[in-house]
Design a protein around this motif. Structure first.
Motif, short mmCIF file in Angstrom:
data_model
loop_
_atom_site.label_atom_id
_atom_site.label_comp_id
_atom_site.label_asym_id
_atom_site.label_seq_id
_atom_site.Cartn_x
_atom_site.Cartn_y
_atom_site.Cartn_z
N LEU A 15 0.82 -1.21 0.00
CA LEU A 15 0.00 0.00 0.00
C LEU A 15 0.86 1.26 0.00
O LEU A 15 0.44 2.30 -0.51
N ASP A 16 2.06 1.17 0.55
CA ASP A 16 2.93 2.35 0.60
C ASP A 16 3.35 2.81 -0.80
O ASP A 16 3.79 3.95 -0.97
N GLN A 17 3.21 1.96 -1.81
CA GLN A 17 3.59 2.32 -3.18
C GLN A 17 2.39 2.76 -4.02
O GLN A 17 2.55 3.14 -5.18
N TYR A 18 1.20 2.70 -3.45
CA TYR A 18 -0.04 2.93 -4.20
C TYR A 18 -0.08 4.33 -4.83
O TYR A 18 -0.29 4.48 -6.04
N ALA A 19 0.08 5.35 -4.00
CA ALA A 19 -0.17 6.73 -4.45
C ALA A 19 0.81 7.20 -5.51
O ALA A 19 0.48 8.06 -6.33
N ILE A 20 2.03 6.65 -5.53
CA ILE A 20 3.03 7.13 -6.49
C ILE A 20 3.08 6.29 -7.76
O ILE A 20 3.81 6.61 -8.69
N ASN A 49 4.09 -8.54 -12.91
CA ASN A 49 2.84 -8.24 -12.22
C ASN A 49 2.85 -6.77 -11.81
O ASN A 49 3.88 -6.24 -11.38
N LEU A 50 1.70 -6.12 -11.93
CA LEU A 50 1.61 -4.70 -11.60
C LEU A 50 1.21 -4.47 -10.15
O LEU A 50 1.75 -3.60 -9.47
N SER A 51 0.24 -5.23 -9.66
CA SER A 51 -0.18 -5.14 -8.25
C SER A 51 -1.18 -6.25 -7.99
O SER A 51 -1.72 -6.84 -8.92
N PHE A 52 -1.42 -6.53 -6.70
CA PHE A 52 -2.44 -7.52 -6.36
C PHE A 52 -3.09 -7.20 -5.02
O PHE A 52 -2.48 -6.60 -4.14
N ALA A 54 -12.26 -5.27 -4.77
CA ALA A 54 -10.82 -5.49 -4.88
C ALA A 54 -10.33 -5.19 -6.29
O ALA A 54 -9.27 -4.58 -6.48
N LEU A 55 -11.12 -5.61 -7.29
CA LEU A 55 -10.74 -5.33 -8.68
C LEU A 55 -10.82 -3.84 -8.98
O LEU A 55 -9.95 -3.29 -9.68
N GLU A 56 -11.83 -3.17 -8.46
CA GLU A 56 -11.93 -1.73 -8.66
C GLU A 56 -10.68 -1.03 -8.12
O GLU A 56 -10.15 -0.09 -8.72
N GLY A 57 -10.19 -1.52 -6.98
CA GLY A 57 -8.96 -0.98 -6.43
C GLY A 57 -7.77 -1.21 -7.33
O GLY A 57 -6.92 -0.32 -7.52
N LEU A 58 -7.68 -2.40 -7.94
CA LEU A 58 -6.58 -2.69 -8.86
C LEU A 58 -6.65 -1.79 -10.09
O LEU A 58 -5.62 -1.30 -10.58
N LEU A 59 -7.87 -1.57 -10.59
CA LEU A 59 -8.03 -0.71 -11.77
C LEU A 59 -7.70 0.74 -11.45
O LEU A 59 -7.07 1.45 -12.26
#
Length: 661
Positions: free
Chosen positions: A88-93, A355-358, A396-401
């Motif tokens: 999650l620490d990498q999410y915003a950037i 992989n981009l994220s999960f 969860a998928l909406e979050g990935l998108l």
């Protein structure tokens, strides 16, 4: 106006609550009050200065993402303890997760680290040194693992270069004539040269073997000592090998295995790179296959050092895109289990993408809401379970998108080495200011899951290792999740895949919250951890073959990756035939990725390795007087000492592990 003021419209109370959260978090880190927080990553010393500094930045970044970046329904699903957002620490950037590096391209063409350019190597010694540098450079462009999917093929040309150079030197030494153009390409398979110039050929062969082993030892040592990730962590590296049948490729494989068995400076077992031996019928699985002796050596190495793990190239899932003429289409994996072989846009190979994220779903919480174990109902509400499962998969998928849109909008210069050098395929064609979205679409977005065993226990009173009807229901859930991912892939025209989550820190996080809310429920929330993905619980007593056969059916549905293990006692290294038999049985059962766990303890006083109790059996040193390093596997990779690096949940899981004899 500050971010807090904009978010809460000047509400002092809300600002003070959030600031208090940050202050408390800071004290937890500074004073090491929350060891589970500091030990989320078992390969990082979270209690060191650099580890704490890294954790400060990480935790603030998570806080920022939750409060100012993520969709509200995703935050709510996290608060419901059903969805977990990894890294999650990498999410915003907009950082991406992991990648398979095209080492053949980078070594052939040379590369630039940003501070200077590197020429193509002319020897195997230089090539293996550059592999370590490439791993380190790429690690700084992302947050997850970095992997070589066919290192034996990638390095074979540089064994040839070393051999040719040494052969020419041998011709001079032994007065067998000067090398000239008529010799053609000099390779280790040239039997005509061996007959014409036997002394020079033997000399070159012997010296090349020595150089390749030294190069392999150098690479293994570098990858265990180059602290480059934040917090003093070494790069999270994986190497796949085993199918190159040229003499040069075989020498690379053999040298890597020998270097691993030799260990580090004082004989310690290397923690990195994670090593994966690729198993293929007709190549290395039967007596007479060209690399069969290397498979036997890999099994011996695994029995002594826990690596390599074993990838099954013949599993139906892994044959889907296999082209015998292209080793890049062979199944390979990141060490913890990540798989990215398929691509709906045509890049059906491993290297140059990742992989981009999960995001992971807590199946246990859904099972508790709809099962029989809480006493709320006498029959499991399967309809309600699947409705909730679909609901939370949507979130969860909406979050990935949402995260993918942030990643896709980033400029190429943000992941400088990865894009500029074409580590991500096609990145070299982008200008620094170009966005990377068109390239990232070749990567995967994955939904994961954890706690199938406890979910079944909550739903039906038994887990899927205890009852075959329950086992069928567990398989049906995973099949349903895979069908959901396939459907969404078609709808969204993206690579949506299903992941058998490698739960390290997560194994205890979900459990702690569920137990706090719902109490201690026998067989469900009464331990410190939830069982990894679809695995049979580590505490359930059964044989190795039975555990393998029960877990095998899940592998074909987890196209983002899965791994199965069995646990042996400390005598594994003394029984190679049994070790090999277990590996082959797992491959026959179509397990996609497999490994065998067994304890390795090391006494710092005398260097003894094996199973050590309170006292070393070799020198009788007591564990309170000397350091006993207890090496265990977490989720596909090893740690320096599970008692000082694992969080409390994973330590509890290790203590509960039974032997599958």
């Amino acid at each position: 106006m500050t971010l807090l003021e904009r978010q809460f419209n000047g509400t002092t109370n809300a600002r003070e609550v959030l600031l208090e959260e940050l202050i408390d978090l800071g004290r937890d880190i500074i004073d090491s009050r929350d060891l589970d927080l500091l030990r989320e990553n078992a390969n990082l010393n979270g209690e060191s200065f650099s580890g704490k500094m890294s954790k400060f930045g990480s935790e603030y970044s998570k806080w920022y993402a939750r409060n100012f970046t993520m969709p509200p329904q995703l935050v709510q699903a996290i608060d419901d303890n059903v969805v977990y957002v990894h890294d999650l620490d990498q999410y915003a950037i907009g950082t991406t997760n992991c990648i398979f590096i095209p080492f053949d391209k980078l070594l052939r063409e040379g590369f630039n680290t940003g501070n200077g350019s590197v020429r193509p190597p002319n020897s195997i010694m230089t090539a293996m040194s550059l592999v370590a540098i490439i791993f380190q450079s790429q690690q700084n462009a992302q947050y997850g693992g970095v992997s070589a999917n066919k290192l034996d093929y990638d390095l074979a040309p540089y064994v040839t270069k070393s051999f040719a150079k040494l052969f020419r030197k041998g011709l001079d030494y032994f007065d067998e004539g000067q090398a000239n153009e008529s010799l053609g390409e000099i390779t280790m398979s040239r039997t005509d040269l061996a007959e014409l110039y036997p002394k020079a050929f033997r000399f070159a062969l012997k010296e090349t073997e020595i150089e390749t082993l030294q190069a392999a030892e150098s690479m293994v040592h570098n990858l265990n000592t180059m602290s480059s990730r934040s917090g003093g962590q070494i790069p999270f590296t994986s190497i796949n090998y085993g199918t190159c049948t040229s003499p040069e490729g075989q020498l690379v494989i053999s040298s890597l295995l020998t270097a691993t068995m030799n260990g580090l400076g004082s004989g310690e077992t290397p923690v990195f790179p994670i090593q994966i031996f690729k198993c293929k019928q007709g190549v290395n699985q039967q007596q007479g296959d060209p690399n069969y002796e290397l498979f036997l050596k890999a099994a011996e190495c695994s029995a002594r050092r826990l690596y390599p793990n074993f990838a099954n190239l013949d599993a139906p899932l892994n044959l889907q895109y296999y082209d015998p003429s292209d080793p890049d289409t062979e199944f390979a994996t990141m060490g913890c289990r990540t798989r990215v072989l398929g691509d709906r846009f045509g890049r059906n190979h491993c290297s140059g993408k990742g992989n981009l994220s999960f995001n992971t779903l807590n199946l246990v919480r859904l099972g508790l809401a709809h099962g029989t174990v809480t006493g709320r109902r006498s029959v499991a509400d399967e309809v309600g379970f699947y409705e909730d499962l679909n609901h939370y998969m949507d979130i969860a998928l909406e979050g990935l998108l949402h995260r993918f849109n942030i990643q896709a909008a980033q400029k190429a210069k943000a992941s400088d080495f990865m894009m500029r050098e074409g580590v991500w395929e096609g990145g070299e064609n982008l200008a620094p200011e170009d966005s990377v979205g068109e390239l990232l679409k070749h990567g995967s977005l994955s939904l994961g899951f954890i706690g199938m065993a406890e979910c079944m226990k909550a739903m039906y009173g038994k887990h899927h290792g205890e009852d075959m009807e329950v086992h069928a229901k567990a398989v049906a859930i995973v099949r349903h999740m895979r069908e959901y991912c396939d459907l969404k892939s078609e709808e969204l025209n993206l690579n949506i895949t299903l992941f058998a989550t490698p739960a390290e820190g997560l194994s205890g996080k979900f459990t702690k919250i569920d137990r706090k809310v719902l109490g201690s429920i026998p067989g469900v929330t009464d331990r410190e951890y939830y069982t990894n993905s679809f695995h049979i619980p580590v505490y359930f007593d059964l044989g190795a073959a039975q555990k393998i056969s029960l877990e095998a059916p899940f592998h074909e549905y987890c196209n983002a990756g899965a791994i199965s293990y069995v646990e042996l006692n400390g005598n594994a290294r003394n029984n190679p035939s049994a070790f090999i038999k277990i590996i082959k049985y797992a491959l026959e059962q179509q397990v996609s990725y497999f490994s065998i766990n067994h304890p390795i303890d090391r006494c710092s006083n005398c260097g003894y390795e094996g199973v050590i109790g309170t006292n070393c059996p070799s020198c009788n040193a007591h564990e309170n007087d000397v350091h006993i390093r207890r090496l265990r596997r977490v989720t596909g990779y090893l740690t320096g000492d599970y008692q000082t690096r694992f969080n409390a949940a994973k330590q509890a899981e290790v203590r509960d592990r039974v032997k599958h004899l």
